[in-house]
Design a protein around this motif. Structure first.
Motif, PDB file in Angstrom:
ATOM      1  N   SER A 110       0.969  -1.588  -0.284  1.00  0.00           N
ATOM      2  CA  SER A 110      -0.186  -0.217  -0.345  1.00  0.00           C
ATOM      3  C   SER A 110       0.945   1.208  -0.169  1.00  0.00           C
ATOM      4  N   PRO A 111       0.489   2.655  -0.240  1.00  0.00           N
ATOM      5  CA  PRO A 111       1.050   3.479  -0.711  1.00  0.00           C
ATOM      6  C   PRO A 111       1.722   4.002   0.477  1.00  0.00           C
ATOM      7  N   GLU A 112       0.691   3.750   1.686  1.00  0.00           N
ATOM      8  CA  GLU A 112       1.489   4.098   3.668  1.00  0.00           C
ATOM      9  C   GLU A 112       3.309   2.442   3.730  1.00  0.00           C
TER      10      GLU A 112
ATOM     11  N   ALA B 294       5.960   4.396   2.373  1.00  0.00           N
ATOM     12  CA  ALA B 294       6.611   5.346   2.625  1.00  0.00           C
ATOM     13  C   ALA B 294       7.372   5.071   4.119  1.00  0.00           C
ATOM     14  N   ARG B 295       6.999   3.598   4.934  1.00  0.00           N
ATOM     15  CA  ARG B 295       6.689   2.966   5.564  1.00  0.00           C
ATOM     16  C   ARG B 295       8.305   2.702   5.427  1.00  0.00           C
TER      17      ARG B 295
ATOM     18  N   PHE C 118       9.912   7.931  -0.362  1.00  0.00           N
ATOM     19  CA  PHE C 118       9.304   9.322   0.122  1.00  0.00           C
ATOM     20  C   PHE C 118       8.926   9.990  -1.547  1.00  0.00           C
ATOM     21  N   LEU C 119       8.011  10.195  -2.019  1.00  0.00           N
ATOM     22  CA  LEU C 119       7.602  11.423  -2.525  1.00  0.00           C
ATOM     23  C   LEU C 119       7.731  12.512  -2.585  1.00  0.00           C
TER      24      LEU C 119
ATOM     25  N   ASN D 243       0.768  18.391  13.475  1.00  0.00           N
ATOM     26  CA  ASN D 243       0.417  16.666  14.013  1.00  0.00           C
ATOM     27  C   ASN D 243       0.544  16.225  12.674  1.00  0.00           C
ATOM     28  N   PHE D 244       0.723  16.942  11.239  1.00  0.00           N
ATOM     29  CA  PHE D 244       0.569  15.551  10.049  1.00  0.00           C
ATOM     30  C   PHE D 244       1.877  15.396  10.004  1.00  0.00           C
TER      31      PHE D 244
ATOM     32  N   THR E 232       2.150  13.053  13.213  1.00  0.00           N
ATOM     33  CA  THR E 232       1.273  11.557  12.886  1.00  0.00           C
ATOM     34  C   THR E 232       2.354  10.388  12.031  1.00  0.00           C
ATOM     35  N   ALA E 233       2.471  11.316  10.869  1.00  0.00           N
ATOM     36  CA  ALA E 233       3.561  10.265   9.695  1.00  0.00           C
ATOM     37  C   ALA E 233       4.658   9.502  10.861  1.00  0.00           C
TER      38      ALA E 233
ATOM     39  N   GLU F 158       3.136   7.136  13.237  1.00  0.00           N
ATOM     40  CA  GLU F 158       2.976   5.465  11.767  1.00  0.00           C
ATOM     41  C   GLU F 158       4.117   4.632  11.641  1.00  0.00           C
ATOM     42  N   ILE F 159       5.010   5.986  11.301  1.00  0.00           N
ATOM     43  CA  ILE F 159       6.457   4.960  10.157  1.00  0.00           C
ATOM     44  C   ILE F 159       7.259   4.680  11.934  1.00  0.00           C
TER      45      ILE F 159
ATOM     46  N   GLN G  97       9.705  17.946   4.989  1.00  0.00           N
ATOM     47  CA  GLN G  97       8.897  16.416   5.331  1.00  0.00           C
ATOM     48  C   GLN G  97      10.335  15.733   5.126  1.00  0.00           C
TER      49      GLN G  97
ATOM     50  N   LEU H  14      11.233  12.733   7.539  1.00  0.00           N
ATOM     51  CA  LEU H  14      10.675  11.156   7.496  1.00  0.00           C
ATOM     52  C   LEU H  14      12.078  10.489   7.144  1.00  0.00           C
TER      53      LEU H  14
ATOM     54  N   PHE I 258      -4.626  10.411  -0.665  1.00  0.00           N
ATOM     55  CA  PHE I 258      -2.870   9.746  -1.301  1.00  0.00           C
ATOM     56  C   PHE I 258      -1.838  10.773  -0.963  1.00  0.00           C
TER      57      PHE I 258
ATOM     58  N   LEU J  77      -0.999  11.470   1.981  1.00  0.00           N
ATOM     59  CA  LEU J  77      -1.477  12.058   3.224  1.00  0.00           C
ATOM     60  C   LEU J  77      -0.724  10.535   3.435  1.00  0.00           C
ATOM     61  N   ARG J  78      -1.496   9.534   2.673  1.00  0.00           N
ATOM     62  CA  ARG J  78      -0.838   7.984   2.729  1.00  0.00           C
ATOM     63  C   ARG J  78       0.343   7.526   2.341  1.00  0.00           C
ATOM     64  N   SER J  79       0.523   8.507   1.611  1.00  0.00           N
ATOM     65  CA  SER J  79       2.571   8.939   0.696  1.00  0.00           C
ATOM     66  C   SER J  79       3.315   9.107   1.798  1.00  0.00           C
ATOM     67  N   ARG J  80       3.062   9.920   2.949  1.00  0.00           N
ATOM     68  CA  ARG J  80       3.814  10.196   3.780  1.00  0.00           C
ATOM     69  C   ARG J  80       3.414   8.929   5.312  1.00  0.00           C
ATOM     70  N   GLY J  81       3.311   7.828   4.940  1.00  0.00           N
ATOM     71  CA  GLY J  81       3.195   6.968   5.787  1.00  0.00           C
ATOM     72  C   GLY J  81       1.917   6.167   7.144  1.00  0.00           C
ATOM     73  N   ILE J  82       0.696   7.203   6.541  1.00  0.00           N
ATOM     74  CA  ILE J  82      -0.087   7.598   8.071  1.00  0.00           C
ATOM     75  C   ILE J  82      -0.912   6.984   6.660  1.00  0.00           C
ATOM     76  N   GLY J  83      -1.533   5.598   7.788  1.00  0.00           N
ATOM     77  CA  GLY J  83      -2.285   5.012   7.353  1.00  0.00           C
ATOM     78  C   GLY J  83      -3.642   5.320   6.926  1.00  0.00           C
TER      79      GLY J  83
ATOM     80  N   LEU K 120      -7.309  12.389  10.684  1.00  0.00           N
ATOM     81  CA  LEU K 120      -7.574  13.421  10.267  1.00  0.00           C
ATOM     82  C   LEU K 120      -8.181  14.753   9.036  1.00  0.00           C
TER      83      LEU K 120
END
Lengths: 254, 457
Positions: free
Chosen positions: A71-73, A76-77, A81-82, A97-98, A101-102, A105-106, A158, A162, B410, B412-418, B425
């Motif tokens: 998955s995209p997330e 990233a994990r 990184f794009l 906050n963003f 969170t990111a 999650e990672i 970012q 990250l 997309f 947000l998810r591309s930054r690792g956020i599920g 959010l």
């Protein structure tokens, strides 16, 4: 680190990538150039996992794992990184906050404990200074009302926060004036190290004066038609892309 | 005012004794549909003006009857279905709760006066009433001779067509009376914790009256708690507010009951010249059925009205916001923004009526209703109703229903956020237009936390 084999992809039934082969090693800086519509941004999108792209053929391996299955997330994990060509504005989600969170999650994915408030703020401050990102933007909504330059700088910030293994910069230089370009490039250069690899997608050679690539690839019509070193970028700047297209057509007609 | 003195007011005794002598074991739905006489026994013969008002209201209720799906204002909300669910009994007696029950509604870091109402009755021993020059606050039943009551009780024309409001007028037991004299200001927010509790399935009808005289100002926050797990409560509450010349009222209503609670909540406000009224309504998951009637009559010019609503509903929750902006006088501004997040198979209804009378030139009246439909079976019925009889006005309305922007998801998810965290959010962001207008930092923070908790669940 990243191996792309014969990658074909389509969007809305239209074939965009037509057999990309690319090998990116640890700590390398690759530039991907090419005329408009050649598939540069599509390649970035496919690697990051944008859902409207369908991979029809080929493989992408990242550190021995099948990237296309993730998955995209999870990509990233895993450390991809794009940096977006057009970063999205999300009113109501604060930048801080963003990022928190990111990052957490990672970290959770990697089995690390979440960063405490103080540690997080310390890291934030450090990276802000490193990439010269305006601290006043931190508490604002994500990219909302940011200038074009501020948005691109936020992408680099970012990236610094990250700390991925592979950063794909999708036309990060587009829409930037020379000062902003210099700041963004300085940020990227400071983040370069032996562990981190970069794919810099650009239309113009200008960026490559500041971010010096190890390899330059020319993408045309969904394929990489030429690979060289930084000198290739200079040649493209002087001669344009037409000579390459001609060379290609000659080859194909043979 | 103490709890003891309230119970001995003539008003209170009258009601309690009636209940003791009349047959209240009859399920309430049956009583209100079949046997108005059974209800009538609870309204004693006309002895004073209040009893005359009650008698008149009961007559009006029996003439109007309960709303059906054919009643225009109730087209999308079948109230009878919810009234029939349990054999409710009319509950008017006071009850008390330990202070610990109200802790659940506490808003961290909020410096306020906390007032506890149990089934509408003020529980003085765990309430802190603001005091000060020109501030009158206490049980409604103890203030039936107060000037604000005499002048304003049951005077809102918007209430007259609502049968449930008439039922409340006929049979209410008690509620909170606030009167601020001219220039009086309550220095901290008043936080009213409405507790509903009973040993049986109960139909409870609180009645409140808040009067802010000239230049007065107050901030009131309301929360609702229903701690019972074995019995179901149905509240039919009515609040009348009067905002006199140049007065200002901030009113935040937080609806967060549990699955054993249902509510019809009617707020009728009237504003006089140069007054400001800011109303916030937050309906969060928990209560299966909520109907809010909110009406504002502009009886003076140069007023400002802000109606903000946020509803987040899950499971098969039904949330109906029925609003009515009545522009009677010229040069008034009203702004209405209601936003909804509908999860699972939740049902949303929004009605935004704006009436601009012929005299109300130079009116600015704006209305917006935006919805996120996130559940596969969620739906929203939204209807603006603009009636404009003046020719020099600016009025607009808008409605949207949609899902998350794919590009934002997309990003947000591309930054690792599920996906779930990204949705949380985004819902927070969607709510931001409303929560950002909350001017009390502790309350704003509390609401944001509540929203985040709902989405992370």
């Amino acid at each position: 680190m990243l191996t792309i084999k014969n990658l074909h992809a389509e969007v809305e039934g239209k074939q965009i990538l037509k057999g990309i082969n690319l090998e990116i090693g640890k700590g390398e800086m690759h530039a991907i150039m090419g005329p408009n519509g050649s598939g540069k941004s599509s390649l970035a999108s496919v690697l990051a996992g944008r859902e409207n792209y369908t991979v029809t053929e080929g493989e992408v391996w990242f550190n021995g794992k099948n990237l296309l299955d993730m998955s995209p997330e999870d990509r990233a994990r895993e450390g991809v990184f794009l940096a977006f060509q057009y970063p999205v504005e999300i009113p109501g989600v604060s930048n801080l906050n963003f990022l928190k969170t990111a990052l957490n999650e990672i970290r959770t994915y990697k089995g690390l404990p979440a960063l405490e408030g103080r540690e997080f703020l310390k890291l934030t401050k450090e990276k802000q200074q490193l990439v010269d990102f305006n601290a006043n933007l931190m508490n604002r909504s994500l990219n909302e009302g940011f200038s074009g330059g501020e948005k691109k700088r936020n992408e680099i910030f970012q990236l610094a926060m990250l700390d991925p293994q592979l950063a794909i910069l999708d036309e990060t230089d587009s829409g930037l004036d020379i000062d902003a370009l210099r700041i963004v490039s300085n940020g990227v250069n400071k983040l370069r190290d032996a562990e981190k690899s970069f794919v810099v997608i650009t239309h113009y050679q200008r960026l490559l004066e500041y971010i010096v690539p190890d390899f330059v690839h020319v993408l045309y019509n969904g394929r990489i038609i030429k690979t060289g070193t930084k000198e290739l970028a200079l040649e493209l700047e002087e001669r344009g892309y037409d000579w390459l297209k001609e060379e290609l057509h000659l080859k194909e007609s043979v | 005012m103490t709890a003891g003195t309230q119970r001995h007011s003539p008003f209170e005794i009258q009601i309690i004794s009636n209940i003791m002598t009349s047959d209240i074991t009859m399920p309430f739905y049956q009583a209100i549909t079949e046997d108005v006489n059974a209800l009538s026994a609870q309204v004693s013969p006309a002895q004073d003006e209040l009893q005359c008002i009650r008698r008149e209201a009961l007559d009006r209720f029996s003439a109007l009857g309960l709303p059906t799906l054919k009643t225009e204002a109730w087209r999308y909300t079948n109230i009878q279905r919810f009234l029939k669910e349990y054999p409710y009994e009319l509950l008017t007696a006071a009850a008390t709760v330990p202070a610990s029950v109200t802790e659940k509604a506490a808003i961290p870091q909020l410096d306020c006066y906390r007032i506890v109402l149990v089934n509408g009755h003020l529980q003085a021993d765990i309430s802190e009433l603001p005091a000060g020059k020109g501030i009158t606050i206490g049980a409604l039943s103890a203030h039936t001779q107060a000037p604000g009551f005499v002048n304003w009780f049951n005077k809102q024309p918007h209430l007259s067509g609502e049968s449930l409001a008439a039922l409340n007028t006929a049979l209410f037991a008690d509620g909170l009376y606030i009167e601020l004299a001219a220039n009086a200001v309550i220095d901290k927010p008043v936080h009213i914790v409405n507790v509903y509790t009973s040993g049986t399935h109960a139909f409870i009808q609180p009645r409140h009256l808040w009067v802010l005289n000239r230049n007065a100002a107050a901030t009131v926050i309301e929360s609702t708690i229903h701690p019972d797990t074995n019995t179901v409560a149905f509240a039919n509450s009515v609040l009348e507010t009067v905002i006199e010349e140049n007065a200002e009222l901030w009113h935040y209503n937080i609806q967060q009951g549990n699955e054993n609670f249902r509510e019809v909540h009617t707020t009728a406000a009237q504003q006089h010249a140069n007054s400001r009224y800011h109303h916030f309504n937050f309906t969060l998951p928990g209560t299966p059925f909520t109907r809010n009637n909110l009406s504002v009559a502009l009886n003076g010019s140069y007023t400002e009205t802000n109606l903000n609503g946020l509803y987040i509903a899950d499971k098969s929750q039904h949330v109906d916001n029925h609003t009515y902006m009545d522009h009677i006088m010229p040069n008034c501004n009203s702004n209405e923004l209601y936003k909804g997040v509908l999860l699972d198979s939740a049902n949303g209804v929004f009605t935004g009526r704006i009436l601009v009378h012929q005299e109300a030139q130079k009116t600015n009246a704006f209305q917006q209703n935006n919805n996120l439909l996130l559940g596969n079976k969620a739906d929203i019925n939204s209807q603006p109703q603009l009636e404009i009889y003046a020719d020099d006005v600016k009025c607009s309305h808008g409605f949207t229903a949609g899902q998350f922007s794919e590009e934002s998801m997309f990003y947000l998810r591309s930054r690792g956020i599920g996906e779930d965290a990204a949705k949380a959010l985004m819902v927070n962001a969607f709510s931001h237009d409303i929560t950002n207008e909350v001017k009390i930092p502790a309350l704003q923070h509390y609401l944001q936390e509540q929203i985040a908790a709902i989405m992370n669940n």
